[in-house]
Structures are given as structure tokens and as C-alpha cells.
Scaffold this active site. Sequence first.
Site, short mmCIF file in Angstrom:
data_model
loop_
_atom_site.label_atom_id
_atom_site.label_comp_id
_atom_site.label_asym_id
_atom_site.label_seq_id
_atom_site.Cartn_x
_atom_site.Cartn_y
_atom_site.Cartn_z
N GLU A 1 -3.95 9.46 -0.03
CA GLU A 1 -2.83 8.89 0.76
C GLU A 1 -1.53 8.89 -0.04
O GLU A 1 -0.70 7.99 0.08
CB GLU A 1 -3.20 7.53 1.33
CG GLU A 1 -4.40 7.66 2.28
CD GLU A 1 -4.56 6.56 3.28
OE1 GLU A 1 -3.55 5.96 3.67
OE2 GLU A 1 -5.70 6.33 3.69
N ARG B 1 -22.57 -12.82 -22.68
CA ARG B 1 -22.89 -11.94 -23.81
C ARG B 1 -22.57 -12.62 -25.15
O ARG B 1 -21.44 -13.11 -25.34
CB ARG B 1 -22.07 -10.65 -23.67
CG ARG B 1 -22.13 -9.72 -24.86
CD ARG B 1 -23.45 -9.01 -24.95
NE ARG B 1 -23.50 -8.16 -26.13
CZ ARG B 1 -24.55 -7.43 -26.46
NH1 ARG B 1 -25.64 -7.45 -25.71
NH2 ARG B 1 -24.53 -6.68 -27.54
N SER C 1 0.24 8.70 -7.16
CA SER C 1 1.19 7.73 -7.74
C SER C 1 2.57 8.39 -7.89
O SER C 1 3.60 7.72 -7.72
CB SER C 1 0.69 7.26 -9.11
OG SER C 1 -0.45 6.45 -8.94
N1 CAA Z 1 8.61 7.48 8.27
C1 CAA Z 1 9.27 8.19 9.22
N2 CAA Z 1 9.82 9.39 8.99
C2 CAA Z 1 9.68 9.91 7.77
C3 CAA Z 1 9.00 9.24 6.72
C4 CAA Z 1 8.45 7.97 7.02
N3 CAA Z 1 7.80 7.26 6.11
N4 CAA Z 1 9.02 10.02 5.62
C5 CAA Z 1 9.69 11.13 5.93
N5 CAA Z 1 10.09 11.07 7.23
C6 CAA Z 1 10.89 12.05 7.97
C7 CAA Z 1 12.27 12.19 7.34
O1 CAA Z 1 13.16 11.23 7.87
C8 CAA Z 1 12.65 13.59 7.69
O2 CAA Z 1 13.12 13.59 9.03
P1 CAA Z 1 14.36 14.55 9.50
O3 CAA Z 1 13.83 15.95 9.31
O4 CAA Z 1 14.58 14.16 10.92
O5 CAA Z 1 15.47 14.22 8.55
C9 CAA Z 1 11.33 14.34 7.65
O6 CAA Z 1 10.31 13.35 7.84
C10 CAA Z 1 11.09 15.05 6.34
O7 CAA Z 1 11.19 14.08 5.31
P2 CAA Z 1 11.37 14.45 3.79
O8 CAA Z 1 12.53 15.37 3.64
O9 CAA Z 1 11.37 13.17 3.02
O10 CAA Z 1 10.03 15.29 3.54
P3 CAA Z 1 9.46 15.96 2.23
O11 CAA Z 1 8.95 17.30 2.56
O12 CAA Z 1 10.42 15.81 1.10
O13 CAA Z 1 8.12 15.08 1.95
C11 CAA Z 1 6.86 13.28 1.06
C12 CAA Z 1 8.11 13.74 1.80
C13 CAA Z 1 7.05 11.77 0.91
C14 CAA Z 1 6.69 13.92 -0.29
C15 CAA Z 1 5.61 13.57 1.96
O14 CAA Z 1 5.35 14.96 2.03
C16 CAA Z 1 4.36 12.85 1.47
O15 CAA Z 1 4.17 11.67 1.76
N6 CAA Z 1 3.48 13.58 0.75
C17 CAA Z 1 2.17 13.05 0.39
C18 CAA Z 1 1.18 13.35 1.48
C19 CAA Z 1 0.03 12.43 1.46
O16 CAA Z 1 0.16 11.22 1.28
N7 CAA Z 1 -1.13 12.99 1.72
C20 CAA Z 1 -2.31 12.22 1.82
C21 CAA Z 1 -3.29 12.94 2.66
S1 CAA Z 1 -4.13 11.94 3.78
C22 CAA Z 1 -5.44 11.26 2.95
O17 CAA Z 1 -5.49 11.16 1.76
C23 CAA Z 1 -6.42 10.73 3.92
C24 CAA Z 1 -7.80 10.52 3.51
O18 CAA Z 1 -8.70 11.13 4.06
C25 CAA Z 1 -8.11 9.40 2.58
#
Ligand code: CAA
Length: 393
Positions: free
Chosen positions: A361, A266, A364
Site C-alpha cells: 500500500e 528470563r 515508506s
Molecule cells: N486522492 C485523490 N487524487 C489523487 C491522490 C489522492 N490521494 N493522489 C493523486 N491524485 C490525483 C492527482 O491530483 C492528479 O490528478 P490530476 O491529473 O487531475 O492533476 C493525479 O492523481 C496524478 O497524481 P500525481 O501526479 O501525484 O501522480 P504520480 O504519478 O506522481 O503518483 C504516487 C503519485 C503517490 C507516487 C502514486 O503513484 C502512489 O501512491 N504510488 C504507490 C502505489 C501503491 O501504494 N501501491 C500499492 C499497491 S496496492 C497493495 O499493496 C494492495 C495489497 O494487496 C496489500
Amino acid sequence: MHPLLSEDQELFRRTVREFADNEIAPVAAEHDEAEQYPADNVRKMGELGLMGLTVPHEYGGAGVGSMEYALAMEEVSRACAAHSVILTVNVSLVCEPIYKYGTEEQRRRFLPRLTTAEMIGSYCLSEPSSGSDARHMETRAERDGDEYILNGAKNWITNGGVSGVYLVYAATDPQGGRISAFLVEADRPGLRPGAKEKKLGIRASSTTQVFLEDCRVPVANRLGEEGDGFKIAMQTLDGGRIGVAAQALGIAQAAYEASVAYARERQAFGHAIADFQGIQWMLADMATRIECARLLVYTAAQLKDRGEPFSKQSSMAKLYASETAMWVTTKAVQVHGGYGYSREYAVQRYFRDAKITEIYEGTSEIQRMVIARHILREGTEYASGSRAAGAPA
Ligand code: CAA
């Protein structure tokens, strides 16, 4: 060749790029414009092994690691992010949990068809009133003898309406505290995809609601034990976020390459605009941020391949790469000026496609929450955390 890649990985990357350049890039704009699902190319991605990248050969997969998966995601996304979301959901969010948590019978029943794209998969976690707060779902699965009866609605389901199998998360207790995972075939009575959503970007992919109305599913279709669903969902997303990070990286790379080419060509004020420092600084910042994102993606993928905890790094990679994609594509439109705003040019598609990588997923904000929880639990050492220790890679 990138210094962190082996020769085999570089060869793999080039093979996927050639396929994406020849088969995907030429049709990306028309599929976007028509909001048309690219069925032919999904079949071709299946033939090439892209739809089952990380699944072992014995189940029909390509048997490669997460690094190769990230490389493939970057290259397919560089051509078209709508194609790559179809791929990443199938590989990371459906094939991987079936392989990791499924019974041998479930693996044999689903994986050979999913890896070849004879069948596509969907991941059903979000609901109309819960996205980030994934644990608080209203979908219920009530046990009735050898079956569960599923009722509820799932939102923003990638591959909705074209999937052969839906990985559905539902609470198996009335209070909703015990979440379980179910593999629900598309032809089960009571499962009904809604209309295709009209989206800002990744328009060639199909996104729908999915309704479950007294949908009976055999106990043999439960993935993992009853009550294990939330951990399966979270561990699966840890891997999926590497895929979305690599997707963002590919979109950013495409926008950056288009900007460099346009800036060289450009003319303004008697010069190519690439001669102006204002443009050069944008190109330099694009290149630097993209390379930082790439290093984060490679780090998370390598940790996963080594069987080490990678949850924090996959969130960092997704956070940084998606915000980089948004930044780079915004600047790319700016470099192109008025042409950048025209649907005749690809940069506006990159700009629209980049936005979703900051949302799906895990937004941010959720990635920052996950990273901060790791820091506050484990400290500031590099060590990547213990939560996923012992979990399958
Ligand atoms: N690995 C293993 N275990 C895990 C974990 C991980 N990464 N994260 C949490 N856990 C376990 C914890 O250890 C806990 O276990 P215990 O009950 O035995 O202690 C349990 O899970 C609950 O954990 P939290 O207290 O941390 O849970 P929370 O309610 O505070 O939520 C969060 C955590 C990170 C906010 C979660 O809810 C989250 O990731 N939210 C976002 C959801 C998401 O990414 N959705 C995307 C939809 S799918 C999509 O987009 C697909 C598509 O089609 C493109």
C-alpha cells in the site's frame, strides 16, 4: 482504557480482542508454518461483521467508523497479521470503493456477499514492472460494444486465488493515460490467478499474480466513470493506509507484550533481565514509539470519520507505524536472544510480518513523497490539506 477512546469504542476493541485471542492467536503459528489460508477464521470474521466493518447496515456491513476499523485491525494484527491483511484488503480496498463509487446495482450485487465473507475481494493495481509508479501500467481495457476486453498481468495480489471479485485497474486508451476501474468476477473466462507467492511473512495469506487474457467484462462492471480509475485507486489507498498503519501497530504491540513478559521471566546473572537498564530502555522506547504510532493512527481515522482531508495523516500514520513495527520487532528478537531466533517463539513471526508493512500500500519512500508533496503544496500549518476536500469520507 485509552484516553482518546469512548466507552463504546473500548467495548468494541475488547470484543475484537476476545475473538482474536480465542480464535486467531491459537492457530496463527500453524497457519504461518503451513502457509495455509485460514478459511474457517475468515468465515468467522465474516460472521462477526469484521469483513464489512465500515459498510452501512443496508449492504450487510457493520456500519462502524474508521476508528473502530483501526481498532479492529490493531487487535486482529496483534494475533495474526496474515488474518488482518485479508480483512483490510476486503474492507478498505474493495468494499469501500464499491460503496463510494459504485452504482446502486453494483453495491447490491457485491457488498452483501463481501461483508459476510461469502465472497472475498482483491485489489489489483501493481504490475510486474510497476509498483510505486502506479500510473504507468501496461494492462489495457479495450471497449467493444457493451463490454471491455482486459489484457495484462497484475502482481502481489492479496487474496489472489481465493477472491470472488477482483478490482482491476486498466488503461482505457492505447497510450495508457486514462485509467479505469473494473469489478471482475473470479469466474469470468480469461481471468486466471497465478501460483501462490512464497513470502517472508504474512504467510497464511494468499498472494498471487493475476492474469487477464482477453477477459470480457460488461460495461456495467466498470467502477466509476471511464478515466476516473487513478483517483479511485489513490483515494482508496488513502483509507487503506490507515488499515496498514493499524496492522503495523498491532504487530508492534504483540512483540512489545511478548518482550515484557519474557524480560520478567528470563534470568541472567542472578536477576530477571527486566532488572537490567539495557533491557528497560528497550522496553521504554518500544512503549513510547508504539504510543506515538497509535496517536497518528487515531488522528488519521478521526479525520476520515469527520469527512475532513486525511491523505497526509494516513501516510504519516503508515510511515511511522510501519517503521515502528520493524524497529520494535527487531528489538523484541534481541530481548529474546537465541529464543527470539527460533521458530518456536512468536517474535520471529512478528519480525517477518512487520517488514511488509513498510512495503505494501505504498512503500515508506512513497509515504514520504506523499507527505512532502502535501507540505510543499499546503505549507507547514497543521491543516491536513485540500486534495481530498469534497471527496467522500
Ligand atoms: N486522492 C485523490 N487524487 C489523487 C491522490 C489522492 N490521494 N493522489 C493523486 N491524485 C490525483 C492527482 O491530483 C492528479 O490528478 P490530476 O491529473 O487531475 O492533476 C493525479 O492523481 C496524478 O497524481 P500525481 O501526479 O501525484 O501522480 P504520480 O504519478 O506522481 O503518483 C504516487 C503519485 C503517490 C507516487 C502514486 O503513484 C502512489 O501512491 N504510488 C504507490 C502505489 C501503491 O501504494 N501501491 C500499492 C499497491 S496496492 C497493495 O499493496 C494492495 C495489497 O494487496 C496489500
